[in-house]
Scaffold this motif. Structure first.
Motif, PDB file in Angstrom:
ATOM      1  N   THR A  46      48.332   2.461-126.560  1.00 38.72           N
ATOM      2  CA  THR A  46      47.112   1.860-127.080  1.00 38.72           C
ATOM      3  C   THR A  46      46.887   0.504-126.415  1.00 38.72           C
ATOM      4  N   ILE A  47      45.766   0.379-125.683  1.00 42.33           N
ATOM      5  CA  ILE A  47      45.419  -0.889-125.050  1.00 42.33           C
ATOM      6  C   ILE A  47      44.616  -1.705-126.057  1.00 42.33           C
ATOM      7  N   LEU A  48      45.187  -2.778-126.514  1.00 39.61           N
ATOM      8  CA  LEU A  48      44.553  -3.576-127.554  1.00 39.61           C
ATOM      9  C   LEU A  48      43.407  -4.425-127.002  1.00 39.61           C
ATOM     10  N   ASP A  49      42.405  -4.655-127.853  1.00 39.53           N
ATOM     11  CA  ASP A  49      41.282  -5.524-127.506  1.00 39.53           C
ATOM     12  C   ASP A  49      41.687  -6.960-127.835  1.00 39.53           C
ATOM     13  N   PHE A  50      42.436  -7.567-126.917  1.00 41.92           N
ATOM     14  CA  PHE A  50      42.958  -8.907-127.171  1.00 41.92           C
ATOM     15  C   PHE A  50      41.844  -9.942-127.286  1.00 41.92           C
ATOM     16  N   GLU A  51      40.762  -9.731-126.568  1.00 43.81           N
ATOM     17  CA  GLU A  51      39.640 -10.683-126.665  1.00 43.81           C
ATOM     18  C   GLU A  51      39.030 -10.665-128.064  1.00 43.81           C
ATOM     19  N   LYS A  52      38.950  -9.479-128.659  1.00 44.72           N
ATOM     20  CA  LYS A  52      38.449  -9.388-130.037  1.00 44.72           C
ATOM     21  C   LYS A  52      39.426 -10.063-131.001  1.00 44.72           C
ATOM     22  N   ILE A  53      40.714  -9.829-130.779  1.00 50.64           N
ATOM     23  CA  ILE A  53      41.722 -10.433-131.645  1.00 50.64           C
ATOM     24  C   ILE A  53      41.601 -11.954-131.616  1.00 50.64           C
ATOM     25  N   ILE A  54      41.482 -12.523-130.415  1.00 47.57           N
ATOM     26  CA  ILE A  54      41.365 -13.977-130.289  1.00 47.57           C
ATOM     27  C   ILE A  54      40.043 -14.466-130.864  1.00 47.57           C
ATOM     28  N   ALA A  55      38.957 -13.701-130.641  1.00 45.21           N
ATOM     29  CA  ALA A  55      37.646 -14.095-131.173  1.00 45.21           C
ATOM     30  C   ALA A  55      37.668 -14.150-132.698  1.00 45.21           C
ATOM     31  N   GLU A  56      38.440 -13.245-133.317  1.00 46.62           N
ATOM     32  CA  GLU A  56      38.516 -13.210-134.780  1.00 46.62           C
ATOM     33  C   GLU A  56      39.425 -14.310-135.318  1.00 46.62           C
ATOM     34  N   ILE A  57      40.548 -14.528-134.639  1.00 46.90           N
ATOM     35  CA  ILE A  57      41.517 -15.517-135.104  1.00 46.90           C
ATOM     36  C   ILE A  57      41.040 -16.942-134.796  1.00 46.90           C
ATOM     37  N   SER A  58      40.419 -17.100-133.630  1.00 44.82           N
ATOM     38  CA  SER A  58      39.983 -18.430-133.184  1.00 44.82           C
ATOM     39  C   SER A  58      38.555 -18.333-132.644  1.00 44.82           C
ATOM     40  N   PRO A  59      37.564 -18.151-133.539  1.00 45.70           N
ATOM     41  CA  PRO A  59      36.184 -17.890-133.103  1.00 45.70           C
ATOM     42  C   PRO A  59      35.582 -18.988-132.238  1.00 45.70           C
ATOM     43  N   GLU A  60      36.061 -20.220-132.388  1.00 47.71           N
ATOM     44  CA  GLU A  60      35.497 -21.310-131.591  1.00 47.71           C
ATOM     45  C   GLU A  60      35.810 -21.178-130.104  1.00 47.71           C
ATOM     46  N   THR A  61      36.798 -20.326-129.740  1.00 50.28           N
ATOM     47  CA  THR A  61      37.145 -20.140-128.333  1.00 50.28           C
ATOM     48  C   THR A  61      36.379 -18.984-127.701  1.00 50.28           C
ATOM     49  N   SER A  62      35.578 -18.270-128.488  1.00 47.99           N
ATOM     50  CA  SER A  62      34.854 -17.107-127.979  1.00 47.99           C
ATOM     51  C   SER A  62      33.398 -17.456-127.696  1.00 47.99           C
ATOM     52  N   ILE A  63      32.606 -16.450-127.335  1.00 49.62           N
ATOM     53  CA  ILE A  63      31.192 -16.644-127.023  1.00 49.62           C
ATOM     54  C   ILE A  63      30.460 -17.224-128.227  1.00 49.62           C
ATOM     55  N   GLN A  64      29.673 -18.258-127.982  1.00 51.67           N
ATOM     56  CA  GLN A  64      28.877 -18.893-129.026  1.00 51.67           C
ATOM     57  C   GLN A  64      27.400 -18.671-128.696  1.00 51.67           C
ATOM     58  N   VAL A  65      26.760 -17.771-129.430  1.00 48.07           N
ATOM     59  CA  VAL A  65      25.347 -17.468-129.177  1.00 48.07           C
ATOM     60  C   VAL A  65      24.499 -18.726-129.300  1.00 48.07           C
ATOM     61  N   SER A  66      24.909 -19.638-130.160  1.00 43.49           N
ATOM     62  CA  SER A  66      24.153 -20.880-130.372  1.00 43.49           C
ATOM     63  C   SER A  66      24.103 -21.757-129.123  1.00 43.49           C
ATOM     64  N   ASP A  67      25.002 -21.522-128.157  1.00 48.48           N
ATOM     65  CA  ASP A  67      24.988 -22.307-126.923  1.00 48.48           C
ATOM     66  C   ASP A  67      23.686 -22.120-126.145  1.00 48.48           C
ATOM     67  N   ILE A  68      23.006 -21.005-126.377  1.00 48.90           N
ATOM     68  CA  ILE A  68      21.737 -20.751-125.674  1.00 48.90           C
ATOM     69  C   ILE A  68      20.692 -21.800-126.055  1.00 48.90           C
ATOM     70  N   ASP A  69      20.818 -22.380-127.241  1.00 53.07           N
ATOM     71  CA  ASP A  69      19.838 -23.377-127.697  1.00 53.07           C
ATOM     72  C   ASP A  69      19.750 -24.566-126.751  1.00 53.07           C
ATOM     73  N   ARG A  70      20.855 -24.924-126.124  1.00 52.02           N
ATOM     74  CA  ARG A  70      20.825 -26.119-125.273  1.00 52.02           C
ATOM     75  C   ARG A  70      20.071 -25.889-123.967  1.00 52.02           C
ATOM     76  N   LEU A  71      19.690 -24.647-123.695  1.00 55.20           N
ATOM     77  CA  LEU A  71      18.877 -24.369-122.511  1.00 55.20           C
ATOM     78  C   LEU A  71      17.405 -24.704-122.732  1.00 55.20           C
ATOM     79  N   GLY A  72      17.039 -24.981-123.992  1.00 55.65           N
ATOM     80  CA  GLY A  72      15.661 -25.341-124.295  1.00 55.65           C
ATOM     81  C   GLY A  72      14.765 -24.124-124.436  1.00 55.65           C
ATOM     82  N   PRO A  73      13.433 -24.357-124.583  1.00 52.81           N
ATOM     83  CA  PRO A  73      12.479 -23.242-124.731  1.00 52.81           C
ATOM     84  C   PRO A  73      12.509 -22.336-123.511  1.00 52.81           C
ATOM     85  N   ARG A  74      12.425 -21.034-123.763  1.00 52.11           N
ATOM     86  CA  ARG A  74      12.500 -20.067-122.663  1.00 52.11           C
ATOM     87  C   ARG A  74      11.453 -18.976-122.846  1.00 52.11           C
TER      88      ARG A  74
END
Length: 310
Positions: free
Chosen positions: A143-171
């Motif tokens: 079984t190949i584990l989804d380590f990125e999901k595990i880290i995203a769940e345990i430490s969400p601040e280290t994963s993709i932040q959808v809110s980061d798109i806000d700093r690009l301004g109006p699009r």
């Protein structure tokens, strides 16, 4: 033990990988060696308060503070009967190091991505599943584990932040077709959500490179301009059936498809991986979780691409 000393250097684009097999409570799991920095004997850890249940604590080998994740606890499996023989697998994700507490390391195998199947979503929990693939090797199921999901769940601040798109301004909204090849269901969902927020609403997602390649071959045979089907491809590197390097190699070797911009978006982007990607023709490479930078790169690479005709 430094894993780099045992690695077999893999030729770029061969659709192969090395898997480190390890056990937890007698069950067999695997991790891509490209993620592994080293393996070491279990060490005492300092407990931390107000953390995820699976975070065992921290330790400090050679002056570096590393978070320890107890995989048995995370997976709901029994603890080791003799933890003095347990192992820490120190792995790198998104340019951060984590130590995964496992019960034994079996060895390293070199296999083809075609030997790895996407797990059945009913059996492995669908979007909440923790497996990205099931490998068959010499009669064993790994079984190949989804380590990125595990880290995203345990430490969400280290994963993709959808809110980061806000700093690009109006699009502005655009119909330029963007393809996304990503095997982690959680991360694929976050990438698509981020692209839509950035105005790229015409997205198509694939679970692996093979599905994406088949789509591109069909698009090529459609007879109209390839830009009507794809303006840019965002691809992970490690995926079952066909990895991102093999996919890049096939596209860039095709006379019709070679002009399609390819961005490798992966937690595996190291200097060695960057060299491999460049050799294969990737137009850009960026490490997760830099989603706003990914959008900026898509903007640049698709600036001259026309939206598909109505």
């Amino acid at each position: 033990m430094n894993v780099k000393q045992t690695e077999i250097l893999l030729e770029s684009g061969t659709n192969e990988l090395e898997i480190m097999e390890f056990t937890i409570s007698g069950e067999l799991f695997g991790i891509n060696v490209a993620k592994v920095r080293e393996i070491m004997k279990i060490s005492p850890v300092k407990k931390m308060q107000h953390t995820h249940d699976a975070i065992e604590g921290i330790f400090k080998p050679r002056g570096e503070v590393i978070t320890v994740v107890d995989l048995a606890q995370y997976l709901g499996l029994p603890a080791s009967e003799n933890d003095e023989r347990d192992i820490f697998i120190v792995a790198n994700f998104n340019r951060l190091n984590f130590a995964f507490h496992v019960h034994s390391v079996v060895g390293i195998d070199r296999i083809s991505w075609t030997q790895i199947e996407k797990p059945d979503p009913i059996i492995y929990g669908g979007e909440d599943g923790i497996a990205t693939g099931i490998a068959q090797y010499q009669g064993r199921l790994i079984t190949i584990l989804d380590f990125e999901k595990i880290i995203a769940e345990i430490s969400p601040e280290t994963s993709i932040q959808v809110s980061d798109i806000d700093r690009l301004g109006p699009r502005a909204r655009t119909e330029k077709p963007i393809l996304v090849a990503e095997d982690s269901m959680l991360l694929a969902k976050m990438i698509i959500e981020s692209l839509h927020k950035a105005g790229y609403t015409n997205t198509t997602k694939f679970n692996n490179g093979k599905e994406c390649w088949e789509y591109m071959c069909e698009a090529k045979e459609a007879g109209d301009a390839i830009e009507n089907h794809v303006a840019c491809l965002v691809s992970d590197i490690e995926m079952p059936q066909m990895d991102g390097h093999r996919l890049t190699k096939l596209i860039k070797a095709d006379s019709v498809l070679k002009g399609i911009p390819i961005i490798l978006f992966s937690s595996l982007i190291s200097e060695e991986m960057r060299i491999k990607g460049k050799e294969l023709g990737a137009d850009d490479q960026i490490s997760k979780p830099e989603i706003a930078n990914l959008v900026t790169i898509i903007d640049r690479l698709t600036a001259s691409k026309e939206a598909p005709a109505e």
